[in-house]
Design a protein around this motif. Structure first.
Motif, PDB file in Angstrom:
ATOM      1  N   PRO A  75       0.825  -1.214   0.000  1.00  0.00           N
ATOM      2  CA  PRO A  75       0.000   0.000   0.000  1.00  0.00           C
ATOM      3  C   PRO A  75       0.861   1.267   0.000  1.00  0.00           C
ATOM      4  N   LEU A  76       0.286   2.337  -0.502  1.00  0.00           N
ATOM      5  CA  LEU A  76       0.964   3.626  -0.519  1.00  0.00           C
ATOM      6  C   LEU A  76       1.165   4.112   0.919  1.00  0.00           C
ATOM      7  N   ALA A  77       2.427   4.311   1.311  1.00  0.00           N
ATOM      8  CA  ALA A  77       2.718   4.778   2.663  1.00  0.00           C
ATOM      9  C   ALA A  77       3.283   6.200   2.658  1.00  0.00           C
ATOM     10  N   GLU A  78       3.914   6.602   1.548  1.00  0.00           N
ATOM     11  CA  GLU A  78       4.520   7.921   1.472  1.00  0.00           C
ATOM     12  C   GLU A  78       4.621   8.340   0.015  1.00  0.00           C
ATOM     13  N   ALA A  79       4.461   9.627  -0.240  1.00  0.00           N
ATOM     14  CA  ALA A  79       4.629  10.170  -1.584  1.00  0.00           C
ATOM     15  C   ALA A  79       5.411  11.475  -1.481  1.00  0.00           C
ATOM     16  N   GLN A  80       6.368  11.675  -2.376  1.00  0.00           N
ATOM     17  CA  GLN A  80       7.138  12.912  -2.430  1.00  0.00           C
ATOM     18  C   GLN A  80       6.984  13.510  -3.812  1.00  0.00           C
ATOM     19  N   LEU A  81       6.626  14.779  -3.860  1.00  0.00           N
ATOM     20  CA  LEU A  81       6.447  15.489  -5.118  1.00  0.00           C
ATOM     21  C   LEU A  81       7.187  16.814  -5.050  1.00  0.00           C
ATOM     22  N   SER A  82       7.830  17.179  -6.140  1.00  0.00           N
ATOM     23  CA  SER A  82       8.480  18.484  -6.236  1.00  0.00           C
ATOM     24  C   SER A  82       7.635  19.390  -7.118  1.00  0.00           C
ATOM     25  N   PHE A  83       7.723  20.673  -6.846  1.00  0.00           N
ATOM     26  CA  PHE A  83       6.977  21.631  -7.643  1.00  0.00           C
ATOM     27  C   PHE A  83       7.756  22.918  -7.758  1.00  0.00           C
ATOM     28  N   GLN A  84       7.368  23.722  -8.721  1.00  0.00           N
ATOM     29  CA  GLN A  84       7.937  25.048  -8.869  1.00  0.00           C
ATOM     30  C   GLN A  84       6.822  26.072  -8.748  1.00  0.00           C
ATOM     31  N   VAL A  85       7.200  27.287  -8.424  1.00  0.00           N
ATOM     32  CA  VAL A  85       6.256  28.381  -8.254  1.00  0.00           C
ATOM     33  C   VAL A  85       6.536  29.398  -9.348  1.00  0.00           C
TER      34      VAL A  85
END
Length: 113
Positions: A75-85
């Motif tokens: 199961p999904l336990a953690e997610a990391q996403l990067s973004f820009q502004v």
């Protein structure tokens, strides 16, 4: 009653280092613009940034809930996403194929213990 000129109202903002991707387009100002551009410190308005970040996080949380609801062996336990502004307060998620080896702001979502 005083008339308030819109130009006199100062919107709260945060300073971000941005580069210019294309001349004259404020939305093209982002953390990862044209590699040949010089970075510049710009004020990003908090109103649009707050709204866009909240909408992005809400949509991501729904996606994660759907993925976690599928169960499965891992199961999904953690997610990391990067973004820009962007300079206008927009949020752009960064795919690894798009921006390998670059820096960005990272959101980390963890399942509660």
């Amino acid at each position: 009653m005083d008339d308030i000129n819109e130009a006199e109202v100062i919107e709260p903002s945060l300073p971000f280092w941005v580069t210019v991707a294309e001349e004259g387009d404020d939305d093209s100002l982002s953390l990862f613009g044209n590699r040949n551009s010089e970075p510049a410190l710009r004020s990003v308005p908090l109103g649009p940034l707050r709204k866009n970040l909240a909408e992005t996080v809400d949509a991501l949380q729904q996606l994660f809930a759907d993925a976690a609801g599928d169960g499965g062996t891992l199961p999904l336990a953690e997610a990391q996403l990067s973004f820009q502004v962007t300079a206008s307060g927009g949020i752009q998620l960064i795919g690894t194929g798009q921006m390998q080896g670059t820096r960005g702001l990272t959101l980390i979502f963890k399942r509660p213990s």
